[in-house]
Write a protein that holds these residues in place. Structure first.
Motif, PDB file in Angstrom:
ATOM      1  N   ARG A  94       0.805  -1.218   0.000  1.00 19.69           N
ATOM      2  CA  ARG A  94       0.000   0.000   0.000  1.00 19.69           C
ATOM      3  C   ARG A  94       0.840   1.271   0.000  1.00 19.69           C
ATOM      4  O   ARG A  94       0.348   2.356  -0.302  1.00 19.69           O
ATOM      5  CB  ARG A  94      -0.954   0.007   1.202  1.00 19.69           C
ATOM      6  N   ASP A 142      -6.613  -8.155   3.239  1.00 21.75           N
ATOM      7  CA  ASP A 142      -7.069  -6.796   2.961  1.00 21.75           C
ATOM      8  C   ASP A 142      -8.286  -6.911   2.049  1.00 21.75           C
ATOM      9  O   ASP A 142      -8.158  -7.261   0.868  1.00 21.75           O
ATOM     10  CB  ASP A 142      -5.973  -5.979   2.273  1.00 21.75           C
ATOM     11  N   ILE A 144     -11.096  -5.328  -0.071  1.00 17.52           N
ATOM     12  CA  ILE A 144     -11.104  -4.047  -0.794  1.00 17.52           C
ATOM     13  C   ILE A 144     -12.511  -3.716  -1.293  1.00 17.52           C
ATOM     14  O   ILE A 144     -13.166  -4.541  -1.934  1.00 17.52           O
ATOM     15  CB  ILE A 144     -10.131  -4.088  -1.994  1.00 17.52           C
ATOM     16  N   HIS A 149      -8.394   1.672  -5.074  1.00 14.16           N
ATOM     17  CA  HIS A 149      -7.467   0.929  -4.224  1.00 14.16           C
ATOM     18  C   HIS A 149      -7.194  -0.471  -4.781  1.00 14.16           C
ATOM     19  O   HIS A 149      -6.082  -0.990  -4.635  1.00 14.16           O
ATOM     20  CB  HIS A 149      -8.036   0.818  -2.808  1.00 14.16           C
ATOM     21  N   SER A 299      -8.056  -6.194   7.211  1.00 13.87           N
ATOM     22  CA  SER A 299      -8.273  -4.765   7.038  1.00 13.87           C
ATOM     23  C   SER A 299      -9.405  -4.610   6.035  1.00 13.87           C
ATOM     24  O   SER A 299      -9.498  -5.386   5.071  1.00 13.87           O
ATOM     25  CB  SER A 299      -7.026  -4.042   6.524  1.00 13.87           C
ATOM     26  N   ILE A 301     -10.764  -1.965   3.464  1.00 20.69           N
ATOM     27  CA  ILE A 301     -10.221  -0.756   2.835  1.00 20.69           C
ATOM     28  C   ILE A 301     -11.231  -0.172   1.857  1.00 20.69           C
ATOM     29  O   ILE A 301     -11.679  -0.840   0.920  1.00 20.69           O
ATOM     30  CB  ILE A 301      -8.894  -1.080   2.118  1.00 20.69           C
ATOM     31  N   TYR A 302     -11.596   1.086   2.095  1.00 23.89           N
ATOM     32  CA  TYR A 302     -12.518   1.793   1.223  1.00 23.89           C
ATOM     33  C   TYR A 302     -11.870   3.102   0.798  1.00 23.89           C
ATOM     34  O   TYR A 302     -10.713   3.379   1.122  1.00 23.89           O
ATOM     35  CB  TYR A 302     -13.862   2.013   1.924  1.00 23.89           C
ATOM     36  N   TYR A 306      -9.802   3.039   6.267  1.00 29.67           N
ATOM     37  CA  TYR A 306      -9.899   1.608   6.537  1.00 29.67           C
ATOM     38  C   TYR A 306     -10.182   1.349   8.013  1.00 29.67           C
ATOM     39  O   TYR A 306      -9.996   2.214   8.863  1.00 29.67           O
ATOM     40  CB  TYR A 306      -8.590   0.901   6.147  1.00 29.67           C
ATOM     41  N   TYR A 308      -9.280  -2.055  10.807  1.00 23.85           N
ATOM     42  CA  TYR A 308      -8.528  -3.297  10.939  1.00 23.85           C
ATOM     43  C   TYR A 308      -9.211  -4.148  11.999  1.00 23.85           C
ATOM     44  O   TYR A 308      -9.846  -3.633  12.924  1.00 23.85           O
ATOM     45  CB  TYR A 308      -7.069  -3.032  11.317  1.00 23.85           C
ATOM     46  N   ARG A 362     -19.456  -5.621   8.033  1.00 18.96           N
ATOM     47  CA  ARG A 362     -18.496  -6.238   7.119  1.00 18.96           C
ATOM     48  C   ARG A 362     -18.809  -7.717   6.908  1.00 18.96           C
ATOM     49  O   ARG A 362     -18.612  -8.249   5.814  1.00 18.96           O
ATOM     50  CB  ARG A 362     -17.071  -6.092   7.665  1.00 18.96           C
TER      51      ARG A 362
END
Length: 486
Positions: A94, A142, A144, A149, A299, A301-302, A306, A308, A362
């Motif tokens: 990243r 991760d 996504i 990203h 994680s 990730i947006y 993010y 975690y 999530r």
């Protein structure tokens, strides 16, 4: 952001929130090796987190007869180390393209390899020394939710494999599409996932374990002894001494090391605006009744940031408990209000509300009902140290002989501190360490680092290749039944 960066950090708050790890406190939480403050020592270390602990350990390895005094403003390991999520996760891909553009390929490779080496060394040290800290090496995912990203991540991984070699352990990644991500990681609505080597542990138990090893070797640990200020000692006979002033008196030493992370500008005003405190929050949550065992850390990730998440290992008494933190990107102005904030006695209610529902959102469709005892077990806050270029400041302070710093870890101290502590001790002894990135040295790049403008934490910035029309993923999308890309 410039205005937030100007706020003096001051001393740590006297009554912080209690983290999940600090209940119950370590046996050395309020330790004082000597009843009074010595008036001199060979080395004075300010800060008792993982950086300070490993600086002391390395010094004692090299100079077992040296007198070393460690000052801590509050209880032992009461700062960022005792408050983080326990994630040993580098996410080097990243930052790799940014590092390569800013510092060149060789330095980008050094940084990535340092991060991987730090993870492996941390867990190896815990095992070798028998430190009971729930150390576990595992994969991380991760997940996504942002097209920009996702594309940048794939480019970065491809570039790392190209320049480092596909078999380099620091460049090993697996890529999963949306269907595989839901099947393997229970995250519907994601674009895909990247997985790689990581781990978890109780950073509080680990760091206090290192401190106990140091105490056995002669470290003088003085908790609840804040450093109010530091200055060159007014002595014509030995001008290289440094004086550290505390409410309990003053102590002089030829070598003064500041392992004070986000609070460093309090003692070193020339780093004001270069190391900026950043207030963060974490929750410990009971998993939903239907959630399968989580074998990786996560994680999410947006576009604007993010979260975690770390699931406690099966061998622990709290197996399955999820530590989830982050979320700064959902706050106004991408969390700008949290910079310059050192009040870890307080919680941001908007961030609390977001984190409470983050894990269940999530894992939507896989969560089930909340545990009968309730979702939230504990919530706390802590203070990180963000830097203008996203890298820590390690080494000698230019023009100040005998003054050293190891601070500014941007929320990634668990993949940097052990090796950075080793590096700063090596620098003190004049050793050349080819493995250590030059750009992390305090006065590197011809002193350019000391003139940089703070614009926020580097890893919180959106990719330059933001997809046309891409939405900023925030609270409303997080709570939706599966996130979507617009």
């Amino acid at each position: 952001m410039e205005e937030r960066a100007k706020i003096p950090p001051g001393l740590p708050h006297p009554n912080p929130t209690v983290s999940y790890w600090q209940d119950s406190p370590s046996s050395i939480a309020d330790h004082r090796t000597t009843p009074s403050l010595p008036n001199k020592a060979d080395y004075v270390i300010v800060g008792s987190g993982i950086s300070g602990a490993f600086i002391a350990y390395n010094l004692l390895e090299t100079h077992p007869e040296a007198s070393i005094v460690m000052l801590e403003a509050r209880q032992a390991c009461s700062g960022a180390t005792g408050r983080n999520g326990g994630h040993t996760k580098a996410a080097s891909y990243r930052s790799f393209l940014h590092h390569e553009t800013e510092f060149g390929t060789d330095e980008a490779v050094r940084i990535a390899r340092l991060e991987y080496a730090n993870i492996m060394a941390t867990h190896a040290f815990a095992k070798e020394q028998g430190i009971e800290c729930d150390s576990r090496l595992c994969d991380t995912a991760d997940v996504i939710y942002s097209a920009a990203h996702w594309e940048e991540g794939k480019r970065a991984i491809e570039r790392m494999r190209e320049v480092m070699g596909a078999e380099d352990p620091a460049a090993k990644y697996e890529i999963f599409d949306a269907k595989e991500t839901e099947e393997k990681f229970f995250c519907p609505g994601a674009i895909g996932a990247f997985t790689y080597q990581a781990g978890s542990l109780s950073a509080y138990a680990f760091a206090t374990g290192v401190l106990k090893l140091c105490l056995e070797r002669g470290l003088n640990l003085l908790t609840n002894t804040p450093a109010l200020s530091v200055s060159p000692a007014p002595s014509t006979s030995d001008p290289q001494l440094w004086t550290t002033w505390t409410p309990r008196g003053a102590i002089k030493a030829p070598n003064l090391i500041l392992a004070t992370n986000g609070y460093t500008p309090h003692l070193l005003p020339q780093l004001q605006g270069l190391i900026v405190p950043l207030h963060g929050q974490i929750t410990a949550q009971r998993p939903g009744t239907a959630l399968p065992p989580l074998n990786t850390t996560y994680s999410f990730i947006y576009t604007t940031g993010y979260e975690y998440a770390i699931s406690r290992p099966p061998s622990t008494s709290d197996a399955g408990t999820i530590l989830i933190g982050g979320g700064l990107g959902i706050l106004p102005a991408h969390g700008a209000c949290q910079y310059g904030n050192t009040d870890d006695s307080a919680l941001n209610p908007d961030l609390s509300s977001y984190l409470y529902s983050s894990a269940s959102s999530r894992f939507a469709g896989y969560w089930g009902d909340d545990d009968a005892a309730g979702r939230i077990k504990r919530e706390w806050s802590g203070v990180m140290g963000a830097t203008a270029d996203g890298l820590p400041y390690v080494g000698a302070v230019p023009g100040e002989k005998g003054l050293w710093v190891c601070a500014g870890f941007n929320g990634h101290g668990m993949v940097l501190c052990l090796k950075c502590a080793e590096a700063v001790v090596g620098m003190m002894e004049g050793r050349v360490m080819e493995w250590f990135p030059d750009v992390m040295s305090v006065g590197s790049m011809g002193g350019e680092r000391l003139g940089r403008k703070f614009e926020g934490r580097v890893d919180m910035k959106m990719p330059k290749a933001l997809a046309p029309g891409e939405a900023m993923f925030g609270e409303s999308e997080a709570k939706a039944e599966g996130s979507k890309e617009i």
